[in-house]
Design a protein around this motif. Sequence first.
Motif, PDB file in Angstrom:
ATOM      1  N   SER A  95       0.811  -1.223   0.000  1.00  0.00           N
ATOM      2  CA  SER A  95       0.000   0.000   0.000  1.00  0.00           C
ATOM      3  C   SER A  95       0.844   1.273   0.000  1.00  0.00           C
ATOM      4  CB  SER A  95      -0.930   0.009   1.221  1.00  0.00           C
ATOM      5  OG  SER A  95      -0.179  -0.099   2.414  1.00  0.00           O
ATOM      6  N   LYS A  96       2.171   1.138   0.227  1.00  0.00           N
ATOM      7  CA  LYS A  96       3.093   2.279   0.231  1.00  0.00           C
ATOM      8  C   LYS A  96       2.621   3.382   1.180  1.00  0.00           C
ATOM      9  CE  LYS A  96       4.713   1.512  -4.488  1.00  0.00           C
ATOM     10  NZ  LYS A  96       4.879   2.105  -5.849  1.00  0.00           N
ATOM     11  N   CYS A  97       2.422   2.987   2.420  1.00  0.00           N
ATOM     12  CA  CYS A  97       2.014   3.947   3.437  1.00  0.00           C
ATOM     13  C   CYS A  97       2.698   3.605   4.752  1.00  0.00           C
ATOM     14  CB  CYS A  97       0.500   3.955   3.606  1.00  0.00           C
ATOM     15  SG  CYS A  97      -0.171   2.405   4.243  1.00  0.00           S
ATOM     16  N   CYS A  98       2.595   4.504   5.706  1.00  0.00           N
ATOM     17  CA  CYS A  98       3.202   4.299   7.024  1.00  0.00           C
ATOM     18  C   CYS A  98       2.459   3.184   7.751  1.00  0.00           C
ATOM     19  CB  CYS A  98       3.149   5.592   7.822  1.00  0.00           C
ATOM     20  SG  CYS A  98       3.728   5.441   9.524  1.00  0.00           S
ATOM     21  N   ALA A  99       3.195   2.259   8.323  1.00  0.00           N
ATOM     22  CA  ALA A  99       2.586   1.123   9.013  1.00  0.00           C
ATOM     23  C   ALA A  99       2.019   1.498  10.375  1.00  0.00           C
ATOM     24  CB  ALA A  99       3.613   0.004   9.186  1.00  0.00           C
ATOM     25  N   LYS A 100       2.228   2.759  10.800  1.00  0.00           N
ATOM     26  CA  LYS A 100       1.725   3.193  12.111  1.00  0.00           C
ATOM     27  C   LYS A 100       0.582   4.193  11.971  1.00  0.00           C
ATOM     28  CE  LYS A 100       3.307   5.169  16.529  1.00  0.00           C
ATOM     29  NZ  LYS A 100       2.410   6.339  16.563  1.00  0.00           N
ATOM     30  N   CYS A 101       0.807   5.278  11.225  1.00  0.00           N
ATOM     31  CA  CYS A 101      -0.221   6.314  11.092  1.00  0.00           C
ATOM     32  C   CYS A 101      -1.001   6.210   9.791  1.00  0.00           C
ATOM     33  CB  CYS A 101       0.410   7.700  11.222  1.00  0.00           C
ATOM     34  SG  CYS A 101       1.533   8.130   9.873  1.00  0.00           S
ATOM     35  N   LEU A 102      -0.597   5.317   8.895  1.00  0.00           N
ATOM     36  CA  LEU A 102      -1.291   5.034   7.638  1.00  0.00           C
ATOM     37  C   LEU A 102      -1.257   6.197   6.640  1.00  0.00           C
ATOM     38  CD1 LEU A 102      -4.449   3.130   8.963  1.00  0.00           C
ATOM     39  CD2 LEU A 102      -2.259   2.205   8.234  1.00  0.00           C
ATOM     40  N   LYS A 103      -0.350   7.160   6.819  1.00  0.00           N
ATOM     41  CA  LYS A 103      -0.235   8.247   5.845  1.00  0.00           C
ATOM     42  C   LYS A 103       0.450   7.719   4.589  1.00  0.00           C
ATOM     43  CE  LYS A 103      -0.168  12.128   9.060  1.00  0.00           C
ATOM     44  NZ  LYS A 103       0.612  13.290   9.562  1.00  0.00           N
ATOM     45  N   PRO A 104      -0.026   8.095   3.402  1.00  0.00           N
ATOM     46  CA  PRO A 104       0.570   7.582   2.155  1.00  0.00           C
ATOM     47  C   PRO A 104       1.956   8.143   1.912  1.00  0.00           C
ATOM     48  CG  PRO A 104      -1.100   9.232   1.672  1.00  0.00           C
ATOM     49  CD  PRO A 104      -1.185   8.976   3.152  1.00  0.00           C
ATOM     50  N   ALA A 105       2.709   7.445   1.068  1.00  0.00           N
ATOM     51  CA  ALA A 105       4.093   7.841   0.796  1.00  0.00           C
ATOM     52  C   ALA A 105       4.176   9.184   0.092  1.00  0.00           C
ATOM     53  CB  ALA A 105       4.791   6.766  -0.041  1.00  0.00           C
ATOM     54  N   GLY A 106       3.113   9.620  -0.573  1.00  0.00           N
ATOM     55  CA  GLY A 106       3.132  10.914  -1.236  1.00  0.00           C
ATOM     56  C   GLY A 106       3.154  12.080  -0.281  1.00  0.00           C
ATOM     57  N   VAL A 108       4.311  11.763   3.149  1.00  0.00           N
ATOM     58  CA  VAL A 108       5.409  11.623   4.106  1.00  0.00           C
ATOM     59  C   VAL A 108       6.500  10.766   3.480  1.00  0.00           C
ATOM     60  CG1 VAL A 108       3.981  11.893   6.169  1.00  0.00           C
ATOM     61  CG2 VAL A 108       4.285   9.631   5.164  1.00  0.00           C
ATOM     62  N   THR A 109       7.669  10.791   4.110  1.00  0.00           N
ATOM     63  CA  THR A 109       8.786   9.952   3.673  1.00  0.00           C
ATOM     64  C   THR A 109       8.786   8.664   4.479  1.00  0.00           C
ATOM     65  OG1 THR A 109      10.088  11.927   3.155  1.00  0.00           O
ATOM     66  CG2 THR A 109      11.281   9.844   3.364  1.00  0.00           C
ATOM     67  N   ILE A 110       8.688   7.546   3.788  1.00  0.00           N
ATOM     68  CA  ILE A 110       8.639   6.245   4.453  1.00  0.00           C
ATOM     69  C   ILE A 110      10.054   5.701   4.609  1.00  0.00           C
ATOM     70  CG2 ILE A 110       7.675   3.923   4.406  1.00  0.00           C
ATOM     71  CD1 ILE A 110       5.591   6.111   4.652  1.00  0.00           C
ATOM     72  N   VAL A 111      10.388   5.244   5.818  1.00  0.00           N
ATOM     73  CA  VAL A 111      11.694   4.633   6.076  1.00  0.00           C
ATOM     74  C   VAL A 111      11.713   3.252   5.433  1.00  0.00           C
ATOM     75  CG1 VAL A 111      13.324   3.894   7.848  1.00  0.00           C
ATOM     76  CG2 VAL A 111      11.868   5.883   8.251  1.00  0.00           C
ATOM     77  N   PRO A 112      12.678   2.967   4.557  1.00  0.00           N
ATOM     78  CA  PRO A 112      12.690   1.660   3.876  1.00  0.00           C
ATOM     79  C   PRO A 112      12.880   0.525   4.863  1.00  0.00           C
ATOM     80  CG  PRO A 112      14.735   2.857   3.471  1.00  0.00           C
ATOM     81  CD  PRO A 112      13.806   3.816   4.146  1.00  0.00           C
ATOM     82  N   PRO A 113      12.281  -0.636   4.606  1.00  0.00           N
ATOM     83  CA  PRO A 113      12.385  -1.756   5.549  1.00  0.00           C
ATOM     84  C   PRO A 113      13.752  -2.396   5.520  1.00  0.00           C
ATOM     85  CG  PRO A 113      11.223  -2.439   3.589  1.00  0.00           C
ATOM     86  CD  PRO A 113      11.448  -0.962   3.433  1.00  0.00           C
ATOM     87  N   GLU A 114      14.094  -3.030   6.625  1.00  0.00           N
ATOM     88  CA  GLU A 114      15.344  -3.777   6.698  1.00  0.00           C
ATOM     89  C   GLU A 114      15.184  -5.066   5.886  1.00  0.00           C
ATOM     90  OE1 GLU A 114      16.425  -4.980  10.594  1.00  0.00           O
ATOM     91  OE2 GLU A 114      18.562  -5.105  10.121  1.00  0.00           O
ATOM     92  N   PRO A 115      16.147  -5.396   5.024  1.00  0.00           N
ATOM     93  CA  PRO A 115      15.995  -6.604   4.199  1.00  0.00           C
ATOM     94  C   PRO A 115      15.993  -7.873   5.044  1.00  0.00           C
ATOM     95  CG  PRO A 115      18.212  -5.677   3.987  1.00  0.00           C
ATOM     96  CD  PRO A 115      17.401  -4.683   4.753  1.00  0.00           C
ATOM     97  N   THR A 116      15.229  -8.859   4.603  1.00  0.00           N
ATOM     98  CA  THR A 116      15.189 -10.145   5.289  1.00  0.00           C
ATOM     99  C   THR A 116      16.464 -10.936   4.989  1.00  0.00           C
ATOM    100  OG1 THR A 116      14.051 -11.178   3.416  1.00  0.00           O
ATOM    101  CG2 THR A 116      12.679 -10.170   5.120  1.00  0.00           C
ATOM    102  N   ASP A 117      16.642 -12.061   5.685  1.00  0.00           N
ATOM    103  CA  ASP A 117      17.827 -12.889   5.466  1.00  0.00           C
ATOM    104  C   ASP A 117      17.876 -13.423   4.029  1.00  0.00           C
ATOM    105  OD1 ASP A 117      18.565 -12.469   8.070  1.00  0.00           O
ATOM    106  OD2 ASP A 117      17.658 -14.317   8.826  1.00  0.00           O
ATOM    107  N   GLU A 118      16.719 -13.790   3.494  1.00  0.00           N
ATOM    108  CA  GLU A 118      16.680 -14.281   2.115  1.00  0.00           C
ATOM    109  C   GLU A 118      17.065 -13.175   1.127  1.00  0.00           C
ATOM    110  OE1 GLU A 118      12.859 -15.903   1.381  1.00  0.00           O
ATOM    111  OE2 GLU A 118      13.081 -17.555   2.814  1.00  0.00           O
TER     112      GLU A 118
END
Length: 215
Positions: A95-106, A108-118
């Motif tokens: 959905s490209k939005c904040c996982a806490k406040c649900l504001k869209p990426a347009g 606010v600036t979303i912090v990129p997720p930490e990559p998984t081990d795979e």
Amino acid sequence: MSTRRGDKGRRTRPQRHKNTFAFKNDLHDKHTPLIKLINTLHVSEVCERCKEVIEWKIKYRKYKPLTQPKSCTKCNERKVKRAYHVLCRDCALDSKCCAKCLKPAGEVTIVPPEPTDEEKQKLKVEMDQLIKSQPERKRRTFLRYMNKGKKKQNVDSDDEDGERREKKAPETTPRTREELMEKFEQLKLTGTNGEDVDNLSDDEDYENFSDELSN
């Protein structure tokens, strides 16, 4: 005497009582597994404002981790593993939005997720294939750049209350694929007759990764 803004008798002196040292959330239990886990959390998939809020909770020991995954508000599956998040990782990325406040990426600036081990393993294999065609010196430069990561900015100055912040070792975050590809393109364009990009003569950090070049 009132200190309300606009009053003629507004106080100009600093506060009388100040802390002599910064608050440390692991002062009495540095070796507790829970404290270690909380202090090493990488806050991601949220906007910058929500990240500051969560990091404040971590810094002042207000953070309460989840004991078990909770339900995502979008897919209704119990996949939310981070406290204060309302979306799971997959739904937040889709959905490209904040996982806490649900504001869209347009907005606010979303912090990129930490990559998984795979994802880390897949990226490592891809980068290994790319650098095999490069000369030895450029391999070493690229490996140092990839494994050192990106340093976070740590402030060591007086805060608003005049309290001196404690010096900390610089933290690092993994390089993204875009950053690695940009560095690789820079190395490809760099000549081999004395031109230097990233301190090629310093091979001390490369010794720990010499096994990656054995292939």
